[in-house]
Design a protein around this motif. Structure first.
Motif, PDB file in Angstrom:
ATOM      1  N   GLY A 180       1.410  17.257  12.259  1.00  0.00           N
ATOM      2  CA  GLY A 180       0.312  17.592  13.162  1.00  0.00           C
ATOM      3  C   GLY A 180       0.137  16.499  14.196  1.00  0.00           C
ATOM      4  N   ARG A 181      -1.068  15.969  14.293  1.00  0.00           N
ATOM      5  CA  ARG A 181      -1.350  14.905  15.263  1.00  0.00           C
ATOM      6  C   ARG A 181      -1.057  13.518  14.716  1.00  0.00           C
ATOM      7  NH1 ARG A 181      -7.353  16.291  16.287  1.00  0.00           N
ATOM      8  NH2 ARG A 181      -7.377  14.048  15.966  1.00  0.00           N
ATOM      9  N   HIS A 182      -0.665  13.403  13.464  1.00  0.00           N
ATOM     10  CA  HIS A 182      -0.523  12.111  12.813  1.00  0.00           C
ATOM     11  C   HIS A 182       0.934  11.789  12.497  1.00  0.00           C
ATOM     12  CE1 HIS A 182      -4.855  11.910  12.236  1.00  0.00           C
ATOM     13  NE2 HIS A 182      -4.807  13.166  11.802  1.00  0.00           N
ATOM     14  N   GLN A 183       1.217  10.499  12.510  1.00  0.00           N
ATOM     15  CA  GLN A 183       2.475   9.988  11.968  1.00  0.00           C
ATOM     16  C   GLN A 183       2.173   9.576  10.530  1.00  0.00           C
ATOM     17  OE1 GLN A 183       5.527   9.665  13.113  1.00  0.00           O
ATOM     18  NE2 GLN A 183       5.445   9.524  15.329  1.00  0.00           N
ATOM     19  N   VAL A 184       2.986  10.021   9.611  1.00  0.00           N
ATOM     20  CA  VAL A 184       2.816   9.648   8.208  1.00  0.00           C
ATOM     21  C   VAL A 184       3.952   8.695   7.858  1.00  0.00           C
ATOM     22  CG1 VAL A 184       2.687  10.498   5.846  1.00  0.00           C
ATOM     23  CG2 VAL A 184       1.720  11.852   7.702  1.00  0.00           C
ATOM     24  N   TYR A 185       3.580   7.528   7.328  1.00  0.00           N
ATOM     25  CA  TYR A 185       4.544   6.467   7.041  1.00  0.00           C
ATOM     26  C   TYR A 185       4.850   6.389   5.553  1.00  0.00           C
ATOM     27  CZ  TYR A 185       3.880   4.962  11.796  1.00  0.00           C
ATOM     28  OH  TYR A 185       3.853   4.923  13.164  1.00  0.00           O
TER      29      TYR A 185
ATOM     30  N   LEU B 229       0.826  -1.209   0.000  1.00  0.00           N
ATOM     31  CA  LEU B 229       0.000   0.000   0.000  1.00  0.00           C
ATOM     32  C   LEU B 229       0.860   1.259   0.000  1.00  0.00           C
ATOM     33  CD1 LEU B 229      -2.757  -1.136   2.499  1.00  0.00           C
ATOM     34  CD2 LEU B 229      -3.099  -0.583   0.073  1.00  0.00           C
ATOM     35  N   LEU B 230       1.909   1.260   0.820  1.00  0.00           N
ATOM     36  CA  LEU B 230       2.795   2.421   0.869  1.00  0.00           C
ATOM     37  C   LEU B 230       3.528   2.605  -0.452  1.00  0.00           C
ATOM     38  CD1 LEU B 230       4.214   2.018   4.483  1.00  0.00           C
ATOM     39  CD2 LEU B 230       2.615   3.776   3.680  1.00  0.00           C
ATOM     40  N   ALA B 231       3.918   1.503  -1.082  1.00  0.00           N
ATOM     41  CA  ALA B 231       4.610   1.596  -2.370  1.00  0.00           C
ATOM     42  C   ALA B 231       3.675   2.091  -3.465  1.00  0.00           C
ATOM     43  CB  ALA B 231       5.190   0.235  -2.751  1.00  0.00           C
ATOM     44  N   GLU B 232       2.423   1.657  -3.429  1.00  0.00           N
ATOM     45  CA  GLU B 232       1.462   2.040  -4.461  1.00  0.00           C
ATOM     46  C   GLU B 232       0.940   3.463  -4.282  1.00  0.00           C
ATOM     47  OE1 GLU B 232      -1.610  -0.891  -4.057  1.00  0.00           O
ATOM     48  OE2 GLU B 232      -0.274  -2.520  -4.666  1.00  0.00           O
ATOM     49  N   ARG B 233       0.671   3.844  -3.040  1.00  0.00           N
ATOM     50  CA  ARG B 233      -0.037   5.104  -2.787  1.00  0.00           C
ATOM     51  C   ARG B 233       0.830   6.204  -2.195  1.00  0.00           C
ATOM     52  NH1 ARG B 233      -5.444   2.558  -0.127  1.00  0.00           N
ATOM     53  NH2 ARG B 233      -5.925   1.170  -1.858  1.00  0.00           N
ATOM     54  N   GLY B 234       2.039   5.869  -1.803  1.00  0.00           N
ATOM     55  CA  GLY B 234       2.894   6.876  -1.181  1.00  0.00           C
ATOM     56  C   GLY B 234       2.656   6.958   0.310  1.00  0.00           C
ATOM     57  N   ASN B 235       2.872   8.110   0.883  1.00  0.00           N
ATOM     58  CA  ASN B 235       2.786   8.307   2.329  1.00  0.00           C
ATOM     59  C   ASN B 235       1.348   8.140   2.823  1.00  0.00           C
ATOM     60  OD1 ASN B 235       5.429   8.985   1.907  1.00  0.00           O
ATOM     61  ND2 ASN B 235       5.132  11.155   2.225  1.00  0.00           N
ATOM     62  N   LEU B 236       1.194   7.377   3.933  1.00  0.00           N
ATOM     63  CA  LEU B 236      -0.125   7.127   4.522  1.00  0.00           C
ATOM     64  C   LEU B 236      -0.048   7.191   6.037  1.00  0.00           C
ATOM     65  CD1 LEU B 236      -1.203   4.059   2.340  1.00  0.00           C
ATOM     66  CD2 LEU B 236      -2.045   6.396   2.122  1.00  0.00           C
ATOM     67  N   THR B 237      -1.156   7.572   6.655  1.00  0.00           N
ATOM     68  CA  THR B 237      -1.252   7.574   8.115  1.00  0.00           C
ATOM     69  C   THR B 237      -1.747   6.208   8.585  1.00  0.00           C
ATOM     70  OG1 THR B 237      -3.553   8.288   8.123  1.00  0.00           O
ATOM     71  CG2 THR B 237      -1.859  10.031   8.115  1.00  0.00           C
ATOM     72  N   VAL B 238      -1.680   5.983   9.903  1.00  0.00           N
ATOM     73  CA  VAL B 238      -2.168   4.733  10.480  1.00  0.00           C
ATOM     74  C   VAL B 238      -3.648   4.555  10.153  1.00  0.00           C
ATOM     75  CG1 VAL B 238      -2.615   3.466  12.623  1.00  0.00           C
ATOM     76  CG2 VAL B 238      -0.464   4.681  12.322  1.00  0.00           C
ATOM     77  N   SER B 239      -4.433   5.617  10.300  1.00  0.00           N
ATOM     78  CA  SER B 239      -5.873   5.492  10.033  1.00  0.00           C
ATOM     79  C   SER B 239      -6.151   5.202   8.558  1.00  0.00           C
ATOM     80  CB  SER B 239      -6.640   6.719  10.512  1.00  0.00           C
ATOM     81  OG  SER B 239      -6.120   7.890   9.959  1.00  0.00           O
ATOM     82  N   GLU B 240      -5.364   5.770   7.653  1.00  0.00           N
ATOM     83  CA  GLU B 240      -5.534   5.467   6.230  1.00  0.00           C
ATOM     84  C   GLU B 240      -5.190   4.006   5.947  1.00  0.00           C
ATOM     85  OE1 GLU B 240      -4.674   9.802   4.168  1.00  0.00           O
ATOM     86  OE2 GLU B 240      -2.951   8.582   4.803  1.00  0.00           O
ATOM     87  N   LEU B 241      -4.144   3.516   6.587  1.00  0.00           N
ATOM     88  CA  LEU B 241      -3.788   2.108   6.432  1.00  0.00           C
ATOM     89  C   LEU B 241      -4.839   1.205   7.074  1.00  0.00           C
ATOM     90  CD1 LEU B 241       0.034   2.392   7.071  1.00  0.00           C
ATOM     91  CD2 LEU B 241      -1.036   1.541   4.967  1.00  0.00           C
ATOM     92  N   ALA B 242      -5.304   1.566   8.264  1.00  0.00           N
ATOM     93  CA  ALA B 242      -6.287   0.754   8.977  1.00  0.00           C
ATOM     94  C   ALA B 242      -7.576   0.604   8.171  1.00  0.00           C
ATOM     95  CB  ALA B 242      -6.568   1.360  10.342  1.00  0.00           C
ATOM     96  N   ALA B 243      -7.918   1.616   7.383  1.00  0.00           N
ATOM     97  CA  ALA B 243      -9.124   1.544   6.558  1.00  0.00           C
ATOM     98  C   ALA B 243      -9.048   0.400   5.543  1.00  0.00           C
ATOM     99  CB  ALA B 243      -9.346   2.873   5.845  1.00  0.00           C
ATOM    100  N   GLU B 244      -7.849  -0.009   5.218  1.00  0.00           N
ATOM    101  CA  GLU B 244      -7.652  -1.102   4.250  1.00  0.00           C
ATOM    102  C   GLU B 244      -7.710  -2.478   4.912  1.00  0.00           C
ATOM    103  OE1 GLU B 244      -7.402  -0.679   0.952  1.00  0.00           O
ATOM    104  OE2 GLU B 244      -7.680   1.478   1.287  1.00  0.00           O
ATOM    105  N   PHE B 245      -7.776  -2.514   6.229  1.00  0.00           N
ATOM    106  CA  PHE B 245      -7.788  -3.771   6.982  1.00  0.00           C
ATOM    107  C   PHE B 245      -8.989  -3.777   7.926  1.00  0.00           C
ATOM    108  CE2 PHE B 245      -3.415  -2.881   5.824  1.00  0.00           C
ATOM    109  CZ  PHE B 245      -2.955  -4.104   5.350  1.00  0.00           C
ATOM    110  N   PRO B 246     -10.183  -4.057   7.425  1.00  0.00           N
ATOM    111  CA  PRO B 246     -11.381  -3.969   8.259  1.00  0.00           C
ATOM    112  C   PRO B 246     -11.375  -4.942   9.446  1.00  0.00           C
ATOM    113  CG  PRO B 246     -11.898  -4.843   6.074  1.00  0.00           C
ATOM    114  CD  PRO B 246     -10.473  -4.429   6.058  1.00  0.00           C
TER     115      PRO B 246
END
Length: 125
Positions: free
Chosen positions: A66-71, A23-40
């Motif tokens: 801000g309040r998020h870590q971006v991976y 996901l990170l390779a395909e979409r670039g930088n993502l937050t934990v919540s953005e990643l979590a949305a892909e794993f219901p």
């Protein structure tokens, strides 16, 4: 002393961590919540634990925004951990590519057989 590739392969041994890397390779930088949305089936804290393992192996990096870590995939560290292991086996695939190149050249006439671009690219490496 453990080889750096040990941590790499331990991290890559888990299908969820491999999917996170994909996901990170395909979409670039993502937050934990953005990643979590892909794993219901997983909660965000579960994704965070997987990300901690990936960070420990040097496969991803995080930046606070801000309040998020971006991976993001940490490409240089990924390559640094994987390259020594791959190089141990280089002679197996480089010999095969050289044999393929030799077969692609018609020794009797000097004519070259046209190979697909992907094969030509691999043979040049």
């Amino acid at each position: 002393m453990a080889d750096k590739s040990d941590a790499l392969f331990r991290a890559l041994g888990d299908p969820t961590r491999r999917r996170i890397l994909d996901l990170l390779a395909e979409r670039g930088n993502l937050t934990v919540s953005e990643l979590a949305a892909e794993f219901p089936d997983l909660v965000a804290s579960g994704i965070s634990k997987h990300l901690m393992s990936l960070r420990a192996a040097g496969l991803v990096s995080a930046v606070r925004q801000g309040r998020h870590q971006v991976y993001a995939v940490h490409a240089k560290a990924f390559a640094a951990a994987l390259t020594p292991w791959i190089m141990k086996y280089e002679h197996y695939w480089s010999d095969a590519l050289e044999r393929l190149r030799d077969l692609a050249e018609d020794k009797d006439t000097g004519n070259r057989i046209e190979l697909p671009k992907s094969v030509r690219r691999a043979a040049r490496r």
